[in-house]
Write a protein that holds these residues in place. Structure first.
Motif, PDB file in Angstrom:
ATOM      1  N   ARG A 190      18.943  48.404  66.569  1.00 45.36           N
ATOM      2  CA  ARG A 190      18.048  48.418  65.409  1.00 45.36           C
ATOM      3  C   ARG A 190      18.481  47.389  64.365  1.00 45.36           C
TER       4      ARG A 190
ATOM      5  N   TYR B   8      16.203  44.313  62.871  1.00 47.31           N
ATOM      6  CA  TYR B   8      15.936  44.155  61.445  1.00 47.31           C
ATOM      7  C   TYR B   8      16.395  42.786  60.948  1.00 47.31           C
ATOM      8  N   ASP B   9      17.515  42.310  61.496  1.00 41.77           N
ATOM      9  CA  ASP B   9      17.996  40.982  61.108  1.00 41.77           C
ATOM     10  C   ASP B   9      17.034  39.901  61.593  1.00 41.77           C
TER      11      ASP B   9
ATOM     12  N   TYR C 236      14.215  41.960  57.669  1.00 38.87           N
ATOM     13  CA  TYR C 236      13.824  43.184  56.973  1.00 38.87           C
ATOM     14  C   TYR C 236      14.311  43.174  55.521  1.00 38.87           C
ATOM     15  N   GLN C 237      15.534  42.690  55.287  1.00 33.93           N
ATOM     16  CA  GLN C 237      16.074  42.671  53.931  1.00 33.93           C
ATOM     17  C   GLN C 237      15.272  41.750  53.014  1.00 33.93           C
TER      18      GLN C 237
ATOM     19  N   ASP D 101      12.368  43.640  51.870  1.00 34.05           N
ATOM     20  CA  ASP D 101      12.787  44.670  50.926  1.00 34.05           C
ATOM     21  C   ASP D 101      13.049  44.077  49.540  1.00 34.05           C
TER      22      ASP D 101
END
Length: 299
Positions: free
Chosen positions: A273, A277-278, A282-283, A286
């Motif tokens: 996961r 996300y990387d 994803y960050q 966000d």
């Protein structure tokens, strides 16, 4: 975050610049936008979008059933997520020369760096299957001339693919490749070459880049990048490889579910996961979202 920061015309310019340098460029086949992102992350030179993969993605055989709309839409989704140039399989151009012209402009608008158009008859077959037929030279040349005349960005690569090697032999393939270049093709994709000497023969006969198709279970042996470079090849694609790997893994996972009722024994084979996300940043999303909601509107 979101999509590529490099405009399509700039991707094309940079791609043509690198292609003109004489180096060999590596284009693994992406089966979706996420795999295109991974191809970029791993340091490859471009992304290839295979007609066979697009057909398989729809649960269809690669026999000319997909439409221009389907191909352009999926190709656009793939091309827009990566800074790399993307080349798409445009089959026979989806019709007569006027259709070929529309195909080229549609693919330009979709953000592609180039496309290849083949000389098979309709309905076409996978290039490594038996029973193929090719059109006469006049028809093949009209397709390429229509593509060249229609493009609005001179850096959009018009590649001519010829399948005549499997039907009339290598000499015929060389002759047709030369004619296609004379008609305006920027590069040539000679399908189903048997060995390195055949790639070398085609490459030495032309003054434009030659592409090698390293598809598994086909007519060609699976040569290395170094071998192809030494034979004069300037682009190499692995069109269906990632899809085959992914579907093989999916099949094994489903077998494990049937046999064991859970996938705990397969966790080590999965993309974590955190890695997913990387890959999709994803960050970054966000941070963007938090920045929007943290803004105070002055009274």
């Amino acid at each position: 975050m979101l999509y590529s920061q490099t405009p399509a015309h700039e991707k094309r310019r940079l791609f043509r610049e690198r292609l003109g340098s004489g180096e060999l460029l590596r284009f693994p086949g992406a089966f979706n936008p996420l795999s295109a992102t991974l191809i970029e992350r791993k340091g490859f030179d471009g992304v290839y979008i295979s007609g066979a993969v697009l057909s398989a993605d729809l649960g269809l055989p690669d026999i000319g059933l997909t439409t221009l709309t389907e191909v352009a839409q999926r190709a656009a989704q793939i091309a827009r997520v990566t800074e790399l140039p993307a080349i798409v399989d445009a089959d026979t151009g989806f019709g007569e020369p006027m259709n070929v012209a529309r195909t080229v402009q549609t693919l330009e608008d979709a953000g592609l760096a180039g496309a290849h158009i083949e000389d098979q008859v309709n309905p076409k077959r996978c290039g490594h299957l038996d029973g193929k037929e090719v059109v006469d030279e006049h028809t093949a040349l009209r397709r390429i001339r229509a593509a060249v005349d229609a493009r609005r960005d001179a850096d959009f690569l018009i590649m001519a693919r010829t399948d005549i090697r499997a039907i009339d032999g290598l000499d015929a393939a060389v002759d047709r490749a030369r004619a296609l270049v004379d008609a305006g093709a920027d590069a040539v994709f000679p399908e189903a070459m048997r060995d390195l000497s055949e790639f070398e023969r085609v490459a030495s006969a032309l003054d434009v880049p030659v592409l090698a198709n390293m598809t598994e279970f086909g007519k060609s042996d699976l040569f290395t990048v170094d071998q192809l470079r030494d034979a004069g090849v300037r682009m190499v694609i692995w069109p269906v490889s990632l899809l085959r790997m992914a579907m093989g893994a999916a099949g094994r996972a489903l077998d494990t579910l049937v046999d064991e009722g859970a996938l705990g024994s397969r966790l080590g084979e999965m993309q974590h996961r955190a890695d997913l996300y990387d890959l999709i940043d994803y960050q970054g999303y966000d941070r963007f979202d938090a920045g929007i909601f943290d803004v105070e509107i002055p009274r």
